[in-house]
Structures are given as C-alpha cells and as structure tokens.
Scaffold this active site. Structure first.
Site, mmCIF file in Angstrom:
data_model
loop_
_atom_site.group_PDB
_atom_site.id
_atom_site.type_symbol
_atom_site.label_atom_id
_atom_site.label_comp_id
_atom_site.label_asym_id
_atom_site.label_seq_id
_atom_site.Cartn_x
_atom_site.Cartn_y
_atom_site.Cartn_z
ATOM 1 N N CYS A 41 11.913 -14.955 29.093
ATOM 2 C CA CYS A 41 11.640 -13.888 30.032
ATOM 3 C C CYS A 41 11.818 -12.429 29.837
ATOM 4 C CB CYS A 41 11.044 -14.627 31.117
ATOM 5 S SG CYS A 41 9.756 -16.606 30.815
ATOM 6 N N CYS A 73 15.046 -17.877 32.475
ATOM 7 C CA CYS A 73 14.288 -17.875 30.856
ATOM 8 C C CYS A 73 14.688 -16.997 30.289
ATOM 9 C CB CYS A 73 13.183 -17.903 30.482
ATOM 10 S SG CYS A 73 11.442 -17.570 29.262
#
Length: 83
Positions: free
Chosen positions: A53, A50
C-alpha cells in the site's frame, strides 16, 4: 557552492510537482460527489502497516499521468484499517 545551490534548486523543482490523486476519506461525501459528477468511485483500501500500500502511494498514485487519469475519471476514496 554552486553545486550545492544547483542541487537544492533541483530538489525543490522535482518536489514541487506534487501530482497526487485527490482522495476523499468520507464514503458519504464521495457517493454524493460521484452522483453529482456522474462518475464511478475508485476505492483504495489501505493500512499503515501494509508495505505494498505504501509503495502504491509513493510510486503509482503520485505519478502525474496516473493522478491525472484518476482525478478526471473517478471520485477517489481512501479507506484505511480504521474504517
């Protein structure tokens, strides 16, 4: 040579301030700690693939003001895609 030494010293000084949020990776441990400290649990759901993230980890969670606030007010739990 002086410039190189100055750059190396600046690198170590800026990287030695390692302000990060203290994340637990165990839900049971975080829940017990939250009850003992009378705090809420902040959960960061993350994944190795991600992009946002990873940017949060690099740019936000490492900010000294952010990490100080979250460490003082929450029990922090990080769960990744393997949970």
């Amino acid at each position: 040579m002086r410039v190189l030494i100055t750059i190396i010293i600046c690198f170590f000084i800026t990287n030695s301030v390692d302000a990060k949020i203290n994340f637990s990776t165990s839900y049971k441990k975080a829940l017990k700690q939250a009850k003992e400290q009378n705090k809420l649990i902040f959960i960061d759901f993350t994944a190795s693939w991600c992009g946002p993230c990873q940017r949060m980890e690099k740019d936000v969670f490492s900010d000294p003001q952010v990490s100080e606030f979250y460490n003082a007010n929450f029990v922090n739990l990080k769960l990744d895609e393997k949970f």
